[in-house]
Scaffold this motif. Structure first.
Motif, PDB file in Angstrom:
ATOM      1  N   ARG A  61       0.822  -1.207   0.000  1.00  0.00           N
ATOM      2  CA  ARG A  61       0.000   0.000   0.000  1.00  0.00           C
ATOM      3  C   ARG A  61       0.862   1.265   0.000  1.00  0.00           C
ATOM      4  NH1 ARG A  61      -5.332  -1.391   1.547  1.00  0.00           N
ATOM      5  NH2 ARG A  61      -5.553  -3.247   2.858  1.00  0.00           N
ATOM      6  N   THR A  62       0.234   2.382  -0.361  1.00  0.00           N
ATOM      7  CA  THR A  62       0.921   3.682  -0.413  1.00  0.00           C
ATOM      8  C   THR A  62       1.527   4.059   0.936  1.00  0.00           C
ATOM      9  OG1 THR A  62      -0.652   4.413  -2.097  1.00  0.00           O
ATOM     10  CG2 THR A  62       0.658   6.115  -1.025  1.00  0.00           C
ATOM     11  N   ASN A  63       0.789   3.797   2.006  1.00  0.00           N
ATOM     12  CA  ASN A  63       1.212   4.225   3.336  1.00  0.00           C
ATOM     13  C   ASN A  63       2.476   3.516   3.827  1.00  0.00           C
ATOM     14  OD1 ASN A  63       0.177   6.150   5.331  1.00  0.00           O
ATOM     15  ND2 ASN A  63       0.175   4.393   6.711  1.00  0.00           N
ATOM     16  N   SER A  64       2.869   2.412   3.152  1.00  0.00           N
ATOM     17  CA  SER A  64       4.042   1.644   3.574  1.00  0.00           C
ATOM     18  C   SER A  64       5.326   2.463   3.464  1.00  0.00           C
ATOM     19  CB  SER A  64       4.170   0.374   2.726  1.00  0.00           C
ATOM     20  OG  SER A  64       4.355   0.715   1.360  1.00  0.00           O
ATOM     21  N   ALA A  65       5.327   3.478   2.596  1.00  0.00           N
ATOM     22  CA  ALA A  65       6.532   4.300   2.409  1.00  0.00           C
ATOM     23  C   ALA A  65       6.947   5.003   3.701  1.00  0.00           C
ATOM     24  CB  ALA A  65       6.298   5.320   1.300  1.00  0.00           C
ATOM     25  N   LYS A  66       5.996   5.190   4.623  1.00  0.00           N
ATOM     26  CA  LYS A  66       6.293   5.883   5.877  1.00  0.00           C
ATOM     27  C   LYS A  66       6.811   4.943   6.956  1.00  0.00           C
ATOM     28  CE  LYS A  66       2.358   8.961   4.939  1.00  0.00           C
ATOM     29  NZ  LYS A  66       1.029   9.430   5.445  1.00  0.00           N
ATOM     30  N   LYS A  67       6.866   3.634   6.668  1.00  0.00           N
ATOM     31  CA  LYS A  67       7.212   2.640   7.676  1.00  0.00           C
ATOM     32  C   LYS A  67       8.661   2.181   7.556  1.00  0.00           C
ATOM     33  CE  LYS A  67       3.156   2.885   9.261  1.00  0.00           C
ATOM     34  NZ  LYS A  67       2.943   3.502  10.571  1.00  0.00           N
ATOM     35  N   THR A  68       9.202   1.751   8.685  1.00  0.00           N
ATOM     36  CA  THR A  68      10.550   1.201   8.684  1.00  0.00           C
ATOM     37  C   THR A  68      10.518  -0.240   8.188  1.00  0.00           C
ATOM     38  OG1 THR A  68      10.381   0.347  10.947  1.00  0.00           O
ATOM     39  CG2 THR A  68      11.130   2.631  10.667  1.00  0.00           C
ATOM     40  N   ASP A  69      11.687  -0.770   7.841  1.00  0.00           N
ATOM     41  CA  ASP A  69      11.765  -2.149   7.361  1.00  0.00           C
ATOM     42  C   ASP A  69      11.255  -3.127   8.409  1.00  0.00           C
ATOM     43  OD1 ASP A  69      12.925  -0.947   5.224  1.00  0.00           O
ATOM     44  OD2 ASP A  69      14.940  -1.760   5.533  1.00  0.00           O
ATOM     45  N   SER A  70      11.638  -2.918   9.651  1.00  0.00           N
ATOM     46  CA  SER A  70      11.232  -3.838  10.723  1.00  0.00           C
ATOM     47  C   SER A  70       9.720  -3.792  10.964  1.00  0.00           C
ATOM     48  CB  SER A  70      11.973  -3.499  12.020  1.00  0.00           C
ATOM     49  OG  SER A  70      11.712  -2.160  12.426  1.00  0.00           O
ATOM     50  N   GLU A  71       9.119  -2.611  10.823  1.00  0.00           N
ATOM     51  CA  GLU A  71       7.656  -2.496  11.001  1.00  0.00           C
ATOM     52  C   GLU A  71       6.922  -3.273   9.919  1.00  0.00           C
ATOM     53  OE1 GLU A  71       6.874   1.816  13.159  1.00  0.00           O
ATOM     54  OE2 GLU A  71       7.409   1.803  11.026  1.00  0.00           O
ATOM     55  N   LEU A  72       7.410  -3.210   8.680  1.00  0.00           N
ATOM     56  CA  LEU A  72       6.761  -3.930   7.583  1.00  0.00           C
ATOM     57  C   LEU A  72       6.923  -5.440   7.744  1.00  0.00           C
ATOM     58  CD1 LEU A  72       7.783  -1.640   4.583  1.00  0.00           C
ATOM     59  CD2 LEU A  72       5.543  -1.795   5.672  1.00  0.00           C
ATOM     60  N   ILE A  73       8.096  -5.874   8.153  1.00  0.00           N
ATOM     61  CA  ILE A  73       8.319  -7.309   8.364  1.00  0.00           C
ATOM     62  C   ILE A  73       7.441  -7.822   9.497  1.00  0.00           C
ATOM     63  CG2 ILE A  73      10.016  -9.032   9.119  1.00  0.00           C
ATOM     64  CD1 ILE A  73      12.154  -7.341   7.658  1.00  0.00           C
ATOM     65  N   HIS A  74       7.324  -7.023  10.568  1.00  0.00           N
ATOM     66  CA  HIS A  74       6.465  -7.405  11.704  1.00  0.00           C
ATOM     67  C   HIS A  74       5.005  -7.530  11.258  1.00  0.00           C
ATOM     68  CE1 HIS A  74       4.994  -7.759  15.766  1.00  0.00           C
ATOM     69  NE2 HIS A  74       4.229  -6.693  15.616  1.00  0.00           N
ATOM     70  N   GLU A  75       4.545  -6.592  10.423  1.00  0.00           N
ATOM     71  CA  GLU A  75       3.166  -6.655   9.948  1.00  0.00           C
ATOM     72  C   GLU A  75       2.943  -7.900   9.085  1.00  0.00           C
ATOM     73  OE1 GLU A  75      -0.085  -4.012   7.390  1.00  0.00           O
ATOM     74  OE2 GLU A  75       1.609  -3.014   8.361  1.00  0.00           O
ATOM     75  N   LEU A  76       3.910  -8.232   8.234  1.00  0.00           N
ATOM     76  CA  LEU A  76       3.803  -9.441   7.416  1.00  0.00           C
ATOM     77  C   LEU A  76       3.674 -10.676   8.298  1.00  0.00           C
ATOM     78  CD1 LEU A  76       4.009 -11.228   4.904  1.00  0.00           C
ATOM     79  CD2 LEU A  76       6.488 -10.892   4.932  1.00  0.00           C
ATOM     80  N   GLU A  77       4.479 -10.748   9.351  1.00  0.00           N
ATOM     81  CA  GLU A  77       4.424 -11.900  10.268  1.00  0.00           C
ATOM     82  C   GLU A  77       3.066 -11.992  10.965  1.00  0.00           C
ATOM     83  OE1 GLU A  77       7.747 -11.039  12.721  1.00  0.00           O
ATOM     84  OE2 GLU A  77       9.227 -11.987  11.377  1.00  0.00           O
ATOM     85  N   GLN A  78       2.510 -10.845  11.328  1.00  0.00           N
ATOM     86  CA  GLN A  78       1.191 -10.826  11.978  1.00  0.00           C
ATOM     87  C   GLN A  78       0.103 -11.305  11.027  1.00  0.00           C
ATOM     88  OE1 GLN A  78       0.975  -6.678  13.403  1.00  0.00           O
ATOM     89  NE2 GLN A  78       0.950  -7.482  15.497  1.00  0.00           N
ATOM     90  N   LEU A  79       0.143 -10.839   9.778  1.00  0.00           N
ATOM     91  CA  LEU A  79      -0.858 -11.241   8.798  1.00  0.00           C
ATOM     92  C   LEU A  79      -0.744 -12.732   8.478  1.00  0.00           C
ATOM     93  CD1 LEU A  79      -0.686  -8.176   6.369  1.00  0.00           C
ATOM     94  CD2 LEU A  79      -2.402  -8.635   8.113  1.00  0.00           C
ATOM     95  N   ARG A  80       0.481 -13.234   8.396  1.00  0.00           N
ATOM     96  CA  ARG A  80       0.676 -14.668   8.141  1.00  0.00           C
ATOM     97  C   ARG A  80       0.108 -15.492   9.301  1.00  0.00           C
ATOM     98  NH1 ARG A  80       6.268 -15.068   7.433  1.00  0.00           N
ATOM     99  NH2 ARG A  80       6.130 -14.954   5.162  1.00  0.00           N
ATOM    100  N   ALA A  81       0.346 -15.025  10.534  1.00  0.00           N
ATOM    101  CA  ALA A  81      -0.184 -15.723  11.715  1.00  0.00           C
ATOM    102  C   ALA A  81      -1.711 -15.709  11.724  1.00  0.00           C
ATOM    103  CB  ALA A  81       0.362 -15.076  12.992  1.00  0.00           C
TER     104      ALA A  81
END
Length: 477
Positions: free
Chosen positions: A151-171
């Motif tokens: 998404r567009t809003n991802s540009a404001k996030k750090t790498d670790s925040e995006l990886i954490h969100e991916l792990e949460q969605l996978r769970a």
């Protein structure tokens, strides 16, 4: 200034987007609307039609869902009678069932997880450098066949925040798979929450200044889920009138076929099964310009109003607009481009094709959710509309909630038995937590909706019961 207002206290949840004190979008979420876009079901395959390369899946709705082969991401064949996890991509429309996919998506604030997607896609608003960074960060995190939409809003996030969100969605997806054990199809596994989650996601890249909630618990939940927006969020136990109108007045306006503009221009919006036609009437408009210049000026003024009404009413499919006749091609093209710019500010994909030989402007708007007219009324095309039972039920809920703010201790209402049964099933439990009123009912099959016969003190109610021993009066709250 852009503001979001969320009414979530009662059974019917309503979200409204205001831009400069004008309603730009309204979304309604009801517990009776199970077949929402994004909802996930454990369905049962009823039959497979090889001639159209599709399967028909029972998801527990009135009509079976439609699953095209292109939306089935697995190598094995579809077997009749087997259970399958499916997600709604298009809601039921008229006599057609929901369109389904087995390519499940789990949405987050910044990314959308595709367990079987096997591709990486980016918002068009992300520049090349940002896309490359995202790909380098997220692609190595993906497992076999997994995919993502960034998404567009991802540009404001750090790498670790995006990886954490991916792990949460996978769970979350793994929990969904686990929840199917020992369950018999058809059954709902996940119902997408339109209000407020879906609407907040929809406007993530939109410049929202303030977000108001009438429920403190819901606001705190959204603060945790959308921490980057928490400073914009505010609790208002009593949300203000919008455009000087109550919710019920707004909904009535949006199901009326006639829209009266301040300049004396009138829009008539007729929705049929096949398409929507919008006509422009200028009989009350006054101008000192010549006729041709006046017609063009009226059409220009009508453009933003037409775009706003289509968006607010969630009109989709084929739309024809009968603008006032313009002889010059350059004027038609200016109106064409103005309408395209007007729709560019809204999140739903819209294509404005241009004028036909008969001078009608044709356009299409992506259909996902049903229109407000179909959701609120019994018909998809009406002139003298009337609310369906669900709409009356939620209207009654709001009216009782408002009466609770008066000095009344008790309310006696007379209503259609089907309406009161619906009210007891969907509204009474949640209303019991919100109000202190004692509610008595009289069932009357001769009326379509309801009438509030008495509201006042408990003594007044006791006297009424004594005076009418022949009536069957039940207490429900």
């Amino acid at each position: 200034m852009n503001k979001l207002y969320f009414h979530t206290r009662l059974s019917e949840k309503i979200g409204i987007l205001m831009q400069d004190d004008k309603i730009k979008d309204i979304t309604i979420d009801r517990p009776t609307d199970a077949c929402r876009v994004g909802s996930i079901f454990l369905g049962k395959i009823r039959n497979v039609d090889h001639s159209i390369e599709a399967a028909f899946v029972d998801i527990g709705a009135d009509q079976v869902g439609f699953l095209p082969k292109s939306e089935y991401p697995f190598d094995q064949s579809i077997v009749e009678g087997s259970a399958i996890i499916v997600q709604i991509v298009k809601e039921p429309y008229q006599n057609k069932g929901a369109k389904l996919t087995a390519n499940i998506t789990i949405g987050g604030s910044n990314i959308v997880f595709l367990p079987y997607g096997d591709y990486l896609a980016f918002s068009k608003k992300l520049d090349g450098d940002t896309r490359k960074r995202m790909e380098n960060v997220l692609k190595p995190q993906l497992r076999k066949k997994e995919g993502l939409i960034i998404r567009t809003n991802s540009a404001k996030k750090t790498d670790s925040e995006l990886i954490h969100e991916l792990e949460q969605l996978r769970a979350s997806f793994q929990e969904l798979l686990h929840s199917t054990k020992n369950k018999k199809a058809p059954i709902v596994l996940y119902r997408d929450q339109l209000i407020p989650s879906h609407m907040l996601n929809q406007y993530q890249s939109y410049p929202i200044d303030r977000i108001y909630f009438d429920e403190l618990i819901k606001m705190k939940e959204m603060m945790t889920r959308y921490p980057h927006d928490k400073d914009k969020m505010e609790y208002l136990p009593s949300l203000p009138l919008l455009e000087g109108a109550t919710i019920d007045q707004i909904l009535k306006q949006l199901t009326s076929p006639v829209v009266q503009m301040k300049e004396g221009i009138v829009l008539t919006i007729e929705q049929t099964e096949g398409l929507t036609v919008i006509d422009i009437d200028s009989s009350q408009y006054r101008s000192r310009q010549n006729k041709q210049a006046t017609l063009f000026q009226i059409n220009q003024k009508a453009v933003p109003a037409i775009a706003a009404e289509i968006n607010k009413r969630n009109i989709s499919g084929i739309i024809l607009i009968d603008f006032l006749k313009m002889k010059r091609k350059d004027e038609q093209e200016k109106i064409h481009q103005s309408l395209k710019r007007a729709f560019a500010q809204y999140p739903v994909r819209t294509e404005v094709m241009g004028f036909t030989k008969l001078g009608l402007l044709e356009m299409t708007r992506k259909r996902e959710n049903v229109s407000l007219l179909q959701q609120l009324t019994n018909k998809s095309s009406i002139v003298a509309w009337e609310y369906n039972l669900e709409s009356i039920c939620y209207q009654l809920e709001r009216e009782l909630y408002q009466l609770n703010r008066t000095n009344a201790e008790v309310v006696l209402l007379k209503g259609n038995p089907s309406l009161l049964d619906l009210f007891q099933k969907y509204s009474s439990a949640i209303l019991e937590k919100q109000i202190q009123l004692n509610i008595f009912i009289i069932k009357d099959s001769t009326i379509k909706g309801y009438d509030i016969l008495r509201s006042g003190s408990n003594q007044l109610m006791d006297e009424y019961i004594v005076q009418h021993p022949d009536l069957t009066i039940d207490k429900i709250l």
